[in-house]
Design a protein around this motif. Structure first.
Motif, PDB file in Angstrom:
ATOM      1  N   LYS A 527     100.856  50.286 -64.719  1.00 10.47           N
ATOM      2  CA  LYS A 527      99.879  50.693 -63.711  1.00 10.47           C
ATOM      3  C   LYS A 527      99.799  49.605 -62.655  1.00 10.47           C
ATOM      4  CE  LYS A 527      96.840  53.482 -66.668  1.00 10.47           C
ATOM      5  NZ  LYS A 527      95.450  53.660 -67.150  1.00 10.47           N
ATOM      6  N   TYR A 528      99.479  50.041 -61.420  1.00  6.04           N
ATOM      7  CA  TYR A 528      99.354  49.037 -60.362  1.00  6.04           C
ATOM      8  C   TYR A 528      98.349  49.521 -59.323  1.00  6.04           C
ATOM      9  CZ  TYR A 528     100.821  44.909 -57.829  1.00  6.04           C
ATOM     10  OH  TYR A 528     100.850  43.670 -57.247  1.00  6.04           O
ATOM     11  N   PHE A 529      97.602  48.551 -58.753  1.00  8.30           N
ATOM     12  CA  PHE A 529      96.580  48.875 -57.759  1.00  8.30           C
ATOM     13  C   PHE A 529      96.852  48.103 -56.472  1.00  8.30           C
ATOM     14  CE2 PHE A 529      92.553  47.997 -55.611  1.00  8.30           C
ATOM     15  CZ  PHE A 529      92.019  49.281 -55.502  1.00  8.30           C
ATOM     16  N   PHE A 530      96.890  48.827 -55.324  1.00  6.24           N
ATOM     17  CA  PHE A 530      97.020  48.209 -54.003  1.00  6.24           C
ATOM     18  C   PHE A 530      95.702  48.352 -53.255  1.00  6.24           C
ATOM     19  CE2 PHE A 530     101.536  49.085 -54.772  1.00  6.24           C
ATOM     20  CZ  PHE A 530     102.143  47.933 -54.288  1.00  6.24           C
ATOM     21  N   ASP A 531      95.257  47.270 -52.609  1.00  8.21           N
ATOM     22  CA  ASP A 531      94.076  47.365 -51.745  1.00  8.21           C
ATOM     23  C   ASP A 531      94.465  47.252 -50.270  1.00  8.21           C
ATOM     24  OD1 ASP A 531      94.724  44.728 -51.557  1.00  8.21           O
ATOM     25  OD2 ASP A 531      92.872  43.963 -52.446  1.00  8.21           O
ATOM     26  N   GLU A 532      95.783  47.321 -49.993  1.00 10.38           N
ATOM     27  CA  GLU A 532      96.267  47.311 -48.623  1.00 10.38           C
ATOM     28  C   GLU A 532      97.366  48.348 -48.473  1.00 10.38           C
ATOM     29  OE1 GLU A 532      97.473  43.587 -47.044  1.00 10.38           O
ATOM     30  OE2 GLU A 532      95.752  42.482 -47.847  1.00 10.38           O
ATOM     31  N   LEU A 533      97.444  48.976 -47.295  1.00 13.78           N
ATOM     32  CA  LEU A 533      98.534  49.889 -46.980  1.00 13.78           C
ATOM     33  C   LEU A 533      99.764  49.085 -46.577  1.00 13.78           C
ATOM     34  CD1 LEU A 533      96.628  52.571 -44.855  1.00 13.78           C
ATOM     35  CD2 LEU A 533      97.065  52.579 -47.315  1.00 13.78           C
ATOM     36  N   ASP A 534     100.930  49.709 -46.740  1.00  9.44           N
ATOM     37  CA  ASP A 534     102.193  49.091 -46.323  1.00  9.44           C
ATOM     38  C   ASP A 534     102.313  47.667 -46.848  1.00  9.44           C
ATOM     39  OD1 ASP A 534     104.658  49.081 -45.134  1.00  9.44           O
ATOM     40  OD2 ASP A 534     103.916  48.447 -43.188  1.00  9.44           O
ATOM     41  N   ILE A 616      89.634  44.077 -64.945  1.00  7.32           N
ATOM     42  CA  ILE A 616      90.902  43.380 -65.153  1.00  7.32           C
ATOM     43  C   ILE A 616      91.227  43.332 -66.637  1.00  7.32           C
ATOM     44  CG2 ILE A 616      90.693  41.989 -63.074  1.00  7.32           C
ATOM     45  CD1 ILE A 616      89.788  39.658 -64.826  1.00  7.32           C
ATOM     46  N   LEU A 617      92.522  43.217 -66.902  1.00  5.06           N
ATOM     47  CA  LEU A 617      93.016  43.090 -68.268  1.00  5.06           C
ATOM     48  C   LEU A 617      92.726  41.676 -68.769  1.00  5.06           C
ATOM     49  CD1 LEU A 617      94.834  44.188 -70.629  1.00  5.06           C
ATOM     50  CD2 LEU A 617      96.778  43.236 -69.353  1.00  5.06           C
ATOM     51  N   GLU A 618      92.126  41.587 -69.979  1.00  5.42           N
ATOM     52  CA  GLU A 618      91.770  40.267 -70.505  1.00  5.42           C
ATOM     53  C   GLU A 618      92.677  39.824 -71.645  1.00  5.42           C
ATOM     54  OE1 GLU A 618      87.605  40.113 -71.423  1.00  5.42           O
ATOM     55  OE2 GLU A 618      87.133  39.568 -69.345  1.00  5.42           O
ATOM     56  N   LYS A 619      93.022  40.743 -72.540  1.00 11.89           N
ATOM     57  CA  LYS A 619      93.892  40.362 -73.654  1.00 11.89           C
ATOM     58  C   LYS A 619      94.439  41.620 -74.318  1.00 11.89           C
ATOM     59  CE  LYS A 619      90.277  40.285 -77.244  1.00 11.89           C
ATOM     60  NZ  LYS A 619      89.662  39.515 -78.343  1.00 11.89           N
ATOM     61  N   ALA A 643      94.595  47.109 -75.657  1.00  8.36           N
ATOM     62  CA  ALA A 643      94.282  46.288 -74.481  1.00  8.36           C
ATOM     63  C   ALA A 643      92.767  46.225 -74.311  1.00  8.36           C
ATOM     64  CB  ALA A 643      94.934  46.870 -73.239  1.00  8.36           C
ATOM     65  N   TYR A 644      92.243  45.043 -74.014  1.00  9.77           N
ATOM     66  CA  TYR A 644      90.810  44.830 -73.807  1.00  9.77           C
ATOM     67  C   TYR A 644      90.568  44.421 -72.353  1.00  9.77           C
ATOM     68  CZ  TYR A 644      90.317  44.954 -78.875  1.00  9.77           C
ATOM     69  OH  TYR A 644      90.343  45.345 -80.200  1.00  9.77           O
ATOM     70  N   TYR A 645      89.536  45.031 -71.721  1.00  8.20           N
ATOM     71  CA  TYR A 645      89.273  44.838 -70.299  1.00  8.20           C
ATOM     72  C   TYR A 645      87.930  44.145 -70.070  1.00  8.20           C
ATOM     73  CZ  TYR A 645      93.166  48.028 -69.799  1.00  8.20           C
ATOM     74  OH  TYR A 645      94.393  48.614 -69.879  1.00  8.20           O
ATOM     75  N   SER A 646      87.750  43.642 -68.823  1.00  6.49           N
ATOM     76  CA  SER A 646      86.567  42.846 -68.482  1.00  6.49           C
ATOM     77  C   SER A 646      85.272  43.647 -68.510  1.00  6.49           C
ATOM     78  CB  SER A 646      86.745  42.222 -67.084  1.00  6.49           C
ATOM     79  OG  SER A 646      86.963  43.239 -66.118  1.00  6.49           O
ATOM     80  N   ASP A 647      85.372  44.989 -68.417  1.00  6.35           N
ATOM     81  CA  ASP A 647      84.152  45.799 -68.450  1.00  6.35           C
ATOM     82  C   ASP A 647      83.785  46.246 -69.858  1.00  6.35           C
ATOM     83  OD1 ASP A 647      86.179  47.563 -68.924  1.00  6.35           O
ATOM     84  OD2 ASP A 647      85.494  49.087 -67.493  1.00  6.35           O
ATOM     85  N   GLY A 648      84.502  45.684 -70.860  1.00  7.44           N
ATOM     86  CA  GLY A 648      84.224  46.022 -72.251  1.00  7.44           C
ATOM     87  C   GLY A 648      85.014  47.196 -72.776  1.00  7.44           C
ATOM     88  N   THR A 689     104.583  42.145 -75.045  1.00 12.24           N
ATOM     89  CA  THR A 689     104.159  41.902 -73.666  1.00 12.24           C
ATOM     90  C   THR A 689     103.654  43.198 -73.052  1.00 12.24           C
ATOM     91  OG1 THR A 689     105.891  40.224 -73.472  1.00 12.24           O
ATOM     92  CG2 THR A 689     104.834  40.951 -71.438  1.00 12.24           C
ATOM     93  N   TYR A 690     102.509  43.100 -72.355  1.00 16.50           N
ATOM     94  CA  TYR A 690     101.960  44.248 -71.630  1.00 16.50           C
ATOM     95  C   TYR A 690     101.566  43.792 -70.229  1.00 16.50           C
ATOM     96  CZ  TYR A 690      98.813  48.018 -70.206  1.00 16.50           C
ATOM     97  OH  TYR A 690      98.209  49.035 -69.519  1.00 16.50           O
ATOM     98  N   VAL A 691     101.979  44.556 -69.202  1.00 14.32           N
ATOM     99  CA  VAL A 691     101.700  44.210 -67.805  1.00 14.32           C
ATOM    100  C   VAL A 691     100.937  45.353 -67.157  1.00 14.32           C
ATOM    101  CG1 VAL A 691     102.688  43.572 -65.577  1.00 14.32           C
ATOM    102  CG2 VAL A 691     103.836  42.867 -67.684  1.00 14.32           C
ATOM    103  N   GLU A 692      99.858  44.996 -66.419  1.00 12.79           N
ATOM    104  CA  GLU A 692      99.069  46.005 -65.700  1.00 12.79           C
ATOM    105  C   GLU A 692      98.427  45.348 -64.482  1.00 12.79           C
ATOM    106  OE1 GLU A 692      94.999  48.504 -66.476  1.00 12.79           O
ATOM    107  OE2 GLU A 692      96.475  48.536 -68.099  1.00 12.79           O
ATOM    108  N   ASN A 693      98.689  45.946 -63.307  1.00  7.20           N
ATOM    109  CA  ASN A 693      98.090  45.455 -62.057  1.00  7.20           C
ATOM    110  C   ASN A 693      98.311  43.961 -61.843  1.00  7.20           C
ATOM    111  OD1 ASN A 693      97.081  47.953 -61.236  1.00  7.20           O
ATOM    112  ND2 ASN A 693      95.210  47.681 -62.439  1.00  7.20           N
TER     113      ASN A 693
END
Length: 708
Positions: A527-534, A616-619, A643-648, A689-693
């Motif tokens: 998964k990936y998140f962009f906060d800018e176009l182009d 965000i991904l924490e562990k 996968a554990y995230y910052s929002d619980g 290994t796990y990669v996200e954003n």
């Protein structure tokens, strides 16, 4: 760009002038014929058009095909615009690309893409080409304005003209009303002629409706061609002088556009006697069989790109026959001997018993001959030594062999066949469809003599797809890997001897392990998140996993297909994720193919300009954290990765992880995410290994393998 647009202005102007008028209608009302002269008039939601004074249905087979508005742009069927003036419209369904060709002019639009390419010059449109009511629509107003055309719009009525459109909404009210009503109904009318007199004199001065040209990007550019793909990639043609598949060549440009450039390509065959591309752009076999490469070259504004088509012309032909026994001895007159067997050998390594289809011609039937009923050797009434010629014909190919027969009454033939020895006795191939050693077969007799009997032997392979002996008595690997035995048989005077040649074919797999198969691929990040176009994001990595626990980076050999490249795509040069000009969420499908096995994975990309991705991904935590095996080659526990995230929140990401073991001979993770011990003892760590954003987390599993 301006030169290309001016040249296209004339072409599009021709669209508006090619239709002839039909039967006229009378009208008493004054019409501004200058308004519709050489123009195209259409109505939003109407299925009729007025073209140079004649009404015509936009699509006679589909009344639902009508102009419509999309994001303040008028969308019109492409064939309505193009084929009227003799242009060729080609739709590439695979790449969803529309190519309009007229002379040397080429316009390319891709469904779902806002880029229009005119003779290699790219222009960004506000609205993408699309498919509606099973027809391809393009933004006609945008194209017309870009080429210097003018338009008038009022309450859904649109007039597009190469000349300046002058309208008086009061004086021309009757004209506007007439057009608006007729363009909705699919009827054929003719607009009034200039000879009609007005019933009233305009009370207002005509005014010029200001023309506001479409605003274009300040920077246009000529797209560069990245590659061409010619299909079919490989083709087998059975026999000479045969016409086969149509060749299609697609060009891929730097702006994401694609176009069919088959007719603009050059095709050069390494050997036209084997195969070539005909003037109709179809593969054609020549007079010879064999394998040949055809080089496809496309030249584009100083660039030259190439691709290759491989053609195999496989004309299976008769190569030789072997009659057994090759020699025979009679010690009695008018006697019956062994049955004859005649085997035909073909160019592809196959064989066939053709005894009953052969002709047998004896030099002297009073000495010996073949009984045509049961195909046995027979001695006659005379002594002597003769040859019997065996002939077999198939598809204008004729082959011969001979049988030597000696007849001597009351004689004793003390010399017996003891054995045969074939060399080589074994052979290994590391390539498919490859030539090997010459086979030689020596016969040994009881009196100590030896004789080369190679050409009189029969060779029977367990599987000719793995290996066989050619008509020239050479070993040859086939299209499959494996181990086979080739049985060599020689018969003389009623004595038959056999010997075996063992052949192993491993192809390009140095380990010779035929059972290793592709099981899955994992693309990271998932998964990936962009906060800018182009914008440019992380580099992609695609890992292939095999049945033996091994893995390999196959990123550069994958295909990446985005649901919408205007949102996000993968740069094929650097294999990085990139955001486009639009916001949204898309999936990019990753495909990898190897040895007829195909696997897919997906990458989810979200683009939100100035958006925040606070979670965000924490562990990650893998279970089990350790495992012990007391047996080799054994199945263990199933792996789960959370996968554990910052929002619980948390989620199972097992299928999106990469698993790398220190030694796959000790232990590895299967495609079903199970631990499996190998053939060796030892203690290893498996890294997960796990990669996200852009965030990467790791965990390890410790495994010990100790038999018993």
């Amino acid at each position: 760009m301006k030169k290309s647009l001016r040249s296209m202005s004339f072409i599009l102007a021709l669209i508006f002038m090619i239709f002839t008028t039909v039967s006229s209608v009378n009208a008493d009302t004054y019409y501004n014929t200058d308004l519709i002269h050489n123009a195209v008039s259409i109505k939003i939601g109407g299925n009729n058009a007025l073209i140079n004074g004649a009404f015509k249905g936009i699509d006679s087979t589909n009344p639902d095909v009508k102009p419509y508005i999309s994001e303040d742009r008028t969308m019109v069927p492409v064939r309505f615009v193009s084929e009227a003036f003799g242009a060729t419209v080609y739709y590439d369904s695979k790449n969803k690309a529309v190519t309009i060709t007229l002379g040397n002019q080429i316009i390319v639009l891709t469904i779902g893409n806002k880029t229009m390419v005119v003779n290699g010059i790219a222009v960004e449109m506000d609205v993408a080409a699309t498919i509606t009511n099973e027809r391809t629509y393009i933004p006609l107003a945008y194209v017309a304005e870009g080429l210097g055309m003018n338009k008038f719009y009022l309450d859904g009525l649109i007039i597009i003209s190469p000349q300046s459109v002058t309208v008086n909404q009061v004086a021309d009210a009757e004209t506007i009303s007439f057009l608006s009503s007729q363009l909705v109904n699919q009827s054929q009318q003719v607009a009034p002629t200039p000879t009609q007199t007005p019933t009233q004199t305009p009370t207002q001065t005509q005014v010029q409706v200001p023309y506001i040209p479409q605003t274009y990007p300040t920077e246009t550019y000529r797209a560069t061609v990245q590659k061409i793909v010619a299909i079919p990639v490989t083709k087998t043609i059975e026999g000479p002088k045969e016409t086969s598949s149509e060749v299609i060549v697609t060009a891929y440009y730097s702006n994401g556009a694609t176009t069919n450039v088959t007719k603009e390509c050059q095709f050069k065959s390494d050997d036209e006697d084997i195969a070539y591309v005909s003037s109709a752009y179809k593969l054609q076999s020549g007079n010879n069989d064999g394998k040949v490469d055809i080089t496809v070259t496309y030249k584009y504004y100083g660039q030259e790109v190439k691709d290759t088509i491989t053609v195999i012309v496989d004309d299976v032909t008769l190569e030789r026959i072997v009659a057994t026994p090759t020699k025979y001895f009679f010690d009695e007159l008018d006697d019956e001997g062994d049955e004859i067997t005649v085997t035909a050998y073909y160019s592809d390594g196959s064989t066939k018993d053709v005894t009953e289809d052969c002709d047998f011609d004896s030099e002297d039937e009073d000495v010996a001959y073949i009984d045509d009923d049961d195909y046995t050797l027979c001695s006659g009434d005379d002594e002597g030594e003769i040859e019997i010629t065996v002939t077999y014909e198939e598809d204008d190919e004729e082959c011969e062999d001979t049988i030597t027969v000696e007849v001597e009454e009351d004689a004793i033939n003390n010399v017996a066949l003891d054995k045969i020895v074939a060399t080589p006795s074994s052979e290994d191939f590391d390539k498919l469809d490859d030539e090997g050693s010459d086979v030689k077969v020596i016969a040994y007799y009881s009196d100590g003599r030896t004789q080369d009997v190679t050409e009189d032997c029969n060779f029977e392979s367990e599987d000719i797809d793995v290996a066989y002996v050619t008509a020239d008595c050479e070993l040859h690997s086939g299209d499959d890997e494996g181990e086979v035995e080739i049985t060599v048989t020689y018969e003389e005077n009623g004595e038959e001897e056999e010997v075996i040649i063992a052949v192993e074919v491993k192809g390009d797999n140095d380990d010779g392990d035929d059972d290793v198969t592709l099981e899955k691929i994992v693309a990271t990040p998932t998964k990936y998140f962009f906060d800018e176009l182009d914008d440019e994001g992380d580099e992609i990595k695609v890992t292939a996993y095999y049945s033996d626990g091994s893995s390999e980076d196959v990123t550069e050999d994958c295909d990446f297909d985005s649901e919408d490249e205007d949102v996000a795509y993968v740069d094929d040069d650097e294999y990085t994720l990139c955001s486009g000009d639009d916001e949204g969420e898309v999936e990019i499908t990753v495909t990898y193919e190897e040895d007829d096995e195909e696997c897919e994975d997906t990458i989810t990309v979200e683009v939100e300009e100035d958006g925040d991705n606070d979670v965000i991904l924490e562990k990650i935590v893998a279970t089990p954290s350790s495992e012990d095996f007391d047996e080799l080659d054994d199945e263990g526990g199933e792996i789960e990765v959370i996968a554990y995230y910052s929002d619980g929140s948390k989620k199972d990401v097992t299928e999106d992880c990469n698993f790398e073991t220190e030694d796959i001979d000790v232990v590895y993770v299967t495609a079903d995410f199970e631990l499996h011990s190998g053939d060796d003892e030892g203690e290893v760590e498996i890294t997960i290994t796990y990669v996200e954003n852009g965030e990467e987390e790791e965990d390890t599993i410790t495994v010990e393998v100790q038999e018993d």
